[in-house]
Structures are given as structure tokens and as C-alpha cells.
Scaffold this motif. Structure first.
Motif, mmCIF file in Angstrom:
data_model
loop_
_atom_site.group_PDB
_atom_site.id
_atom_site.type_symbol
_atom_site.label_atom_id
_atom_site.label_comp_id
_atom_site.label_asym_id
_atom_site.label_seq_id
_atom_site.Cartn_x
_atom_site.Cartn_y
_atom_site.Cartn_z
ATOM 1 N N GLY A 32 0.709 -1.219 0.113
ATOM 2 C CA GLY A 32 0.024 0.092 -0.075
ATOM 3 C C GLY A 32 0.853 1.545 -0.124
ATOM 4 N N GLN A 33 0.011 2.288 0.127
ATOM 5 C CA GLN A 33 0.634 3.891 -0.023
ATOM 6 C C GLN A 33 1.440 3.962 1.178
ATOM 7 N N ILE A 34 1.129 3.926 2.412
ATOM 8 C CA ILE A 34 1.853 4.256 3.622
ATOM 9 C C ILE A 34 3.208 3.222 3.683
ATOM 10 N N ALA A 35 2.895 2.090 3.346
ATOM 11 C CA ALA A 35 4.349 1.202 3.267
ATOM 12 C C ALA A 35 5.200 1.477 2.489
ATOM 13 N N VAL A 51 -0.315 -0.078 15.780
ATOM 14 C CA VAL A 51 -1.299 -0.113 14.734
ATOM 15 C C VAL A 51 -1.517 1.240 14.088
ATOM 16 N N VAL A 52 -1.269 1.301 12.614
ATOM 17 C CA VAL A 52 -1.562 2.451 11.934
ATOM 18 C C VAL A 52 -3.090 2.367 11.303
ATOM 19 N N GLY A 53 -3.542 1.223 10.774
ATOM 20 C CA GLY A 53 -4.723 1.036 10.002
ATOM 21 C C GLY A 53 -5.881 1.272 10.748
ATOM 22 N N ASN A 54 -6.809 1.996 10.384
ATOM 23 C CA ASN A 54 -8.067 2.435 11.201
ATOM 24 C C ASN A 54 -8.885 1.453 10.916
ATOM 25 N N PRO A 55 -9.949 1.593 12.256
ATOM 26 C CA PRO A 55 -9.689 2.566 13.394
ATOM 27 C C PRO A 55 -8.726 2.055 14.246
ATOM 28 N N ARG A 62 0.762 10.013 16.180
ATOM 29 C CA ARG A 62 2.134 10.881 15.953
ATOM 30 C C ARG A 62 1.700 11.684 15.046
ATOM 31 N N LEU A 63 1.073 11.097 13.700
ATOM 32 C CA LEU A 63 0.784 12.210 12.723
ATOM 33 C C LEU A 63 0.090 13.278 13.203
ATOM 34 N N ASP A 64 -0.896 13.246 13.883
ATOM 35 C CA ASP A 64 -1.760 14.364 14.427
ATOM 36 C C ASP A 64 -0.988 15.184 15.314
ATOM 37 N N SER A 117 -5.372 9.723 0.404
ATOM 38 C CA SER A 117 -5.041 10.243 1.754
ATOM 39 C C SER A 117 -3.537 10.240 1.890
ATOM 40 N N SER A 118 -3.378 10.652 2.845
ATOM 41 C CA SER A 118 -1.755 11.199 3.529
ATOM 42 C C SER A 118 -1.212 9.982 3.687
ATOM 43 N N ALA A 119 0.263 9.809 2.895
ATOM 44 C CA ALA A 119 0.825 8.564 3.069
ATOM 45 C C ALA A 119 2.040 8.881 3.396
ATOM 46 N N LEU A 141 3.767 -8.385 4.858
ATOM 47 C CA LEU A 141 2.534 -9.235 4.354
ATOM 48 C C LEU A 141 1.485 -8.440 3.765
ATOM 49 N N ASP A 142 0.698 -8.885 2.885
ATOM 50 C CA ASP A 142 -0.235 -8.297 2.392
ATOM 51 C C ASP A 142 -1.286 -9.362 1.629
ATOM 52 N N ILE A 143 -2.495 -9.070 1.187
ATOM 53 C CA ILE A 143 -3.387 -10.031 0.775
ATOM 54 C C ILE A 143 -3.106 -10.803 -0.605
ATOM 55 N N PRO A 168 -9.982 -0.487 3.844
ATOM 56 C CA PRO A 168 -10.277 1.104 3.493
ATOM 57 C C PRO A 168 -11.629 1.527 3.937
ATOM 58 N N ARG A 169 -12.011 2.640 4.230
ATOM 59 C CA ARG A 169 -13.301 3.162 4.213
ATOM 60 C C ARG A 169 -13.949 3.077 2.712
ATOM 61 N N LYS A 170 -14.985 2.707 2.521
ATOM 62 C CA LYS A 170 -15.485 2.827 1.220
ATOM 63 C C LYS A 170 -16.934 3.665 1.109
ATOM 64 N N LEU A 214 1.478 -2.710 11.871
ATOM 65 C CA LEU A 214 0.223 -2.873 11.313
ATOM 66 C C LEU A 214 -0.425 -1.771 10.628
ATOM 67 N N VAL A 215 -0.330 -2.015 9.206
ATOM 68 C CA VAL A 215 -0.591 -0.649 8.358
ATOM 69 C C VAL A 215 -1.783 -1.200 7.470
ATOM 70 N N GLY A 216 -1.918 -2.343 7.107
ATOM 71 C CA GLY A 216 -2.967 -2.736 6.282
ATOM 72 C C GLY A 216 -4.297 -2.886 7.031
HETATM 73 P P1 NDP Z 1 -2.530 3.337 3.036
HETATM 74 O O1 NDP Z 1 -1.385 2.562 3.075
HETATM 75 O O2 NDP Z 1 -2.805 4.562 2.443
HETATM 76 O O3 NDP Z 1 -3.603 3.376 4.448
HETATM 77 C C1 NDP Z 1 -3.418 2.084 5.251
HETATM 78 C C2 NDP Z 1 -4.289 2.410 6.595
HETATM 79 O O4 NDP Z 1 -3.649 3.432 7.280
HETATM 80 C C3 NDP Z 1 -5.471 2.575 6.094
HETATM 81 O O5 NDP Z 1 -6.310 1.854 7.310
HETATM 82 C C4 NDP Z 1 -5.651 4.071 6.638
HETATM 83 O O6 NDP Z 1 -6.902 4.679 7.049
HETATM 84 C C5 NDP Z 1 -4.770 4.237 7.821
HETATM 85 N N1 NDP Z 1 -4.276 5.464 8.166
HETATM 86 C C6 NDP Z 1 -3.976 5.919 9.309
HETATM 87 N N2 NDP Z 1 -3.773 7.037 9.600
HETATM 88 C C7 NDP Z 1 -3.479 7.527 8.490
HETATM 89 C C8 NDP Z 1 -3.360 8.986 7.883
HETATM 90 N N3 NDP Z 1 -3.240 9.730 8.773
HETATM 91 N N4 NDP Z 1 -3.334 8.878 6.654
HETATM 92 C C9 NDP Z 1 -3.708 8.158 5.802
HETATM 93 N N5 NDP Z 1 -4.029 6.761 6.129
HETATM 94 C C10 NDP Z 1 -4.109 6.682 7.538
HETATM 95 O O7 NDP Z 1 -3.773 2.415 2.121
HETATM 96 P P2 NDP Z 1 -3.441 1.564 0.943
HETATM 97 O O8 NDP Z 1 -4.962 1.288 0.392
HETATM 98 O O9 NDP Z 1 -2.701 2.127 -0.088
HETATM 99 O O10 NDP Z 1 -3.010 0.015 1.253
HETATM 100 C C11 NDP Z 1 -3.374 -0.779 2.071
HETATM 101 C C12 NDP Z 1 -2.626 -1.999 1.880
HETATM 102 O O11 NDP Z 1 -3.303 -2.929 3.134
HETATM 103 C C13 NDP Z 1 -3.429 -2.625 0.594
HETATM 104 O O12 NDP Z 1 -2.307 -3.195 -0.184
HETATM 105 C C14 NDP Z 1 -4.028 -3.873 1.167
HETATM 106 O O13 NDP Z 1 -4.113 -5.023 0.202
HETATM 107 C C15 NDP Z 1 -3.588 -3.978 2.508
HETATM 108 N N6 NDP Z 1 -4.186 -5.077 3.439
HETATM 109 C C16 NDP Z 1 -3.447 -5.842 4.057
HETATM 110 C C17 NDP Z 1 -3.928 -6.706 4.895
HETATM 111 C C18 NDP Z 1 -3.202 -7.772 5.645
HETATM 112 O O14 NDP Z 1 -2.042 -7.656 5.498
HETATM 113 N N7 NDP Z 1 -3.858 -8.817 6.124
HETATM 114 C C19 NDP Z 1 -5.377 -6.475 5.303
HETATM 115 C C20 NDP Z 1 -6.078 -5.502 4.904
HETATM 116 C C21 NDP Z 1 -5.554 -4.689 3.915
HETATM 117 P P3 NDP Z 1 -8.213 5.196 6.497
HETATM 118 O O15 NDP Z 1 -8.569 4.156 5.456
HETATM 119 O O16 NDP Z 1 -9.095 5.582 7.324
HETATM 120 O O17 NDP Z 1 -7.500 6.131 5.583
#
Ligand code: NDP
Length: 333
Positions: free
Chosen positions: A14-17, A128-132, A157-159, A241-243, A41-43, A91-93, A86-88
Motif C-alpha cells: 500500500g501507499q503508507i508502506a 497499529v496504523v490501520g484504522n480504526p 503521531r501524525l496528529d 489520503s496522506s501517505a 504481509l499483504d493479501i 479502507p473506508r468505502k 500494522l498498516v493494512g
Molecule cells: P494506505 O497505506 O494509504 O493506508 C493504510 C491504513 O492506514 C488505512 O487503514 C488508513 O486509514 C490508515 N491510516 C491511519 N492513519 C492515516 C493517515 N493519517 N493518513 C492516511 N492513512 C492513515 O492504504 P492503501 O490502500 O494504499 O494500502 C493498504 C494495503 O493494505 C493494501 O495493499 C491492502 O491490500 C492491504 N491490506 C492488507 C491486509 C493484511 O496484510 N492482512 C489486510 C487489509 C488490507 P483510512 O482508511 O481511514 O484512511
């Protein structure tokens, strides 16, 4: 020479990673002498993209980066890890309700908690970074009973960085001259960015931020709203979103946890509440903390809480209690 540590990043495609992995490989988080093995790790559907990320990591030609392990299997990803990002997350759709989002993420963080419990080092530090994020950390810990609760955290920390940057701009000083800004509570729109205890140094003399601004009103209104809505403002402009800044903040969080905070400073981390400041226990709540090198964090004690601040703390704590109740409802199904 130091032995390599295993570090896992989830959502690695993903983007943050994408921004985070470079920092890890370059040594800005675990130090310039600490070699690392990266577990990514990813899906399953993201494995092709992840291959590309691996190629780029190889092409960085950075000596600290030893093994790179791309995988969709948590058993492999969490094996003997000393640190976990733990970033993954799901996402909110559009049209998705908060509850649906929570349900999807409860399942992800349950699986990852179980994998941490089975395969990770018992002293692993988990961010944990992934929301919530706060509630995801709570769930994850619940399923990893053999790992101390103190080893789980969520990112605010970003806040904090945003708040520090906004104050520096307002005060017309360099960003590192502003210290001790606090983020309280949930990483959501109820968070309370608090500059009441912050300090600013101008030409060698340090004073409190409220005194330097000479207007409490701005701190309680525009400032709070600007920080709460900053993420949305970035999305509106970038259409994503911010990455970069989120990844930098994740690196800051883990580096301070690993190496310790600077003397006389504190940072904000969402951690298990121990009842400090009257916050209910057993929620993951952002507090100001100090950290000794290679030690545990300690929640900063004894800060005076104004009536205004108390009302903000109550709102964000209530939200976290509601999220916890919803999450447990999902788990009982
Ligand atoms: P990002 O890398 O941009 O974001 C990942 C997560 O970080 C989201 O939940 C996002 O929340 C959250 N987040 C927390 N703080 C911030 C912030 N300040 N700004 C932006 N994001 C923030 O998402 P991508 O979609 O690019 O990548 C996600 C990856 O995760 C995909 O490759 C997907 O396949 C993977 N994934 C992996 C899993 C696993 O390893 N088991 C499980 C699920 C997904 P928010 O949505 O609220 O912006």
C-alpha cells in the motif's frame, strides 16, 4: 556487529508502506547500526504489486537491509518479529457505515493478534496504523494474551506532528522550536490536540505556547478544527489520503519507542489506559508519554486538566468505549 532483527509491515503493497519501507531500510527508525530483515504481509491479490516493491527494495542497495520476505501468510510474516507495523486495514468505502468498517477490521486484527501470539517475539513492539487504529490495537491485544498489553500501541503521531507544524507556522518559528504538544484520545475526529502545556523557544528563551499566542480562543477553536480536519484537507487536494506524512509519523513513533524520547520532551502514543487522568481502563487512548532508551513508556503524570480539556477528553473516551462495545458485539457473533 549487531544481529539482524525481524520487522513486519502489513499492508506492505500500500501507499503508507511504500514510504515507510525506505525509512526502515535506511536505518532511520532502528538506528544506523541495526540490520533488519523485512517481512512484508499483504493479501493474495496484492502479491504481484508486492513483487515490484521487493524489486525496488533490492535496488535501494542499502547495506542494513538483509532478507526480504514477501508473503500472504501471517505465520510467515510474524515469525520472530521484534517490531510490527500494522498498516493494512480495510479502507473506508463510499456509503460504508462505521459499523461495517469495524466488523471487517475486527476480523483482520483478530487473525493478526493470534499470529503475533503464536509466532512473534514476546517483547515485540506493535504499532497499529490501520484504522480504526485504537480499537484495532485493542482487538489485536485481546487475541495475543501471551504478549504484554504495554507492547501494543496505535498511532497519533501524525496528529502530533501536524499540530506541532501548525503551531510553528502560527508562531513563525522553526518546527523543532515547538515542544510538548499533546494528542489525547482516539485517532479520529474526536481527538483533542492540546497545546496548553506546549512550549515555544524564540531566540533562546522558552515560554508556554498559550502565553506566546496570547489568545486561548484560537487554540480552542480554529487550531483544534484544523488538526482534526487536516487528513480530509490532504485527501481533497491530493485525491488520495496522506501517505508520506503518515509513514514518517509511524517511523517517528517506533524510533522514539525503540530509542527513547529526548530529555525534557514527551510524545503522544495511543496505549492501554491505566486510569491516568480519569480515563477508563481497557481502552487504547492517546496520552503523552516518555520513554527510556530500550525501556517501557511511562504516561506523563500530573498535568493540570482544564474544564475545557476535561470535556474534550470525555467525548473521545466515550467514543472509544462505544467502539469497544461494537467490536465485542462483532466478536460474539
Ligand atoms: P494506505 O497505506 O494509504 O493506508 C493504510 C491504513 O492506514 C488505512 O487503514 C488508513 O486509514 C490508515 N491510516 C491511519 N492513519 C492515516 C493517515 N493519517 N493518513 C492516511 N492513512 C492513515 O492504504 P492503501 O490502500 O494504499 O494500502 C493498504 C494495503 O493494505 C493494501 O495493499 C491492502 O491490500 C492491504 N491490506 C492488507 C491486509 C493484511 O496484510 N492482512 C489486510 C487489509 C488490507 P483510512 O482508511 O481511514 O484512511
Amino acid at each position: 556487529p549487531m544481529k539482524p532483527i525481524n520487522v513486519v509491515v502489513t499492508g506492505a503493497a500500500g501507499q503508507i508502506a511504500y514510504s515507510l519501507l525506505y525509512q526502515l531500510a535506511a536505518g532511520t527508525v532502528f538506528g544506523p547500526d541495526q540490520p533488519i530483515n523485512l517481512h512484508l504481509l499483504d493479501i493474495p491479490v496484492m502479491m504481484k504489486v508486492l513483487e515490484g516493491v521487493v524489486m525496488e527494495l533490492e535496488d535501494l542497495a542499502l547495506p542494513l537491509l538483509r532478507e526480504i520476505v514477501p508473503t500472504a501468510d501471517p505465520a510467515v510474516a510474524f515469525k520472530d518479529v521484534a517490531a510490527a507495523f500494522l498498516v493494512g486495514a480495510m479502507p473506508r468505502k463510499e456509503g460504508m457505515e462505521r459499523k461495517d468498517l469495524l466488523a471487517a477490521n475486527v476480523e483482520i486484527f483478530k487473525v493478526q493478534g493470534e499470529a503475533l501470539d503464536k509466532y512473534a517475539k514476546k517483547d515485540v513492539k506493535i504499532l497499529v496504523v490501520g484504522n480504526p487504529a485504537n480499537t484495532n490495537a485493542l482487538i489485536c491485544s485481546h487475541y495475543a494474551p501471551s504478549i504484554p498489553k504495554q507492547n501494543f500501541s496505535a498511532m497519533t503521531r501524525l496528529d502530533q506532528n501536524r499540530a506541532q507544524a501548525a503551531l510553528a507556522a502560527r508562531l513563525n518559528v522553526q518546527v523543532d522550536q515547538v515542544k510538548k504538544v499533546i494528542i489525547w484520545g482516539n485517532h479520529s475526529s474526536t481527538q483533542y490536540p492540546d497545546a496548553a502545556h506546549a512550549t515555544v523557544t524564540v531566540q533562546g528563551s522558552t515560554k508556554s505556547v498559550p502565553a506566546a499566542l496570547n489568545q486561548d480562543n484560537w487554540l480552542q477553536t480554529t487550531f483544534v478544527e484544523t488538526i482534526q480536519k487536516r487528513g480530509a484537507a490532504v485527501i481533497a487536494a491530493r485525491k488520495m489520503s496522506s501517505a508520506m506524512s503518515a509513514a514518517k509519523a509511524a517511523g517517528d513513533h517506533m524510533r522514539d519507542w525503540w530509542m527513547g524520547t529526548k530529555p525534557g520532551e514527551y510524545v503522544s502514543m495511543a496505549v492501554f489506559s491505566d486510569g491516568s487522568y480519569g480515563i477508563p481502563e481497557n481502552i487504547v487512548f492517546s496520552f503523552p508519554v516518555t520513554i527510556e532508551p530500550h525501556g517501557q513508556y511511562k504516561i506523563v503524570q500530573g498535568l493540570p486538566i482544564s474544564e475545557f480539556a476535561r470535556s474534550k477528553l470525555t467525548v473521545t473516551a466515550n467514543e472509544l468505549e462505544e467502539e469497544r462495545a461494537e467490536a465485542y458485539k462483532v466478536l460474539q457473533k
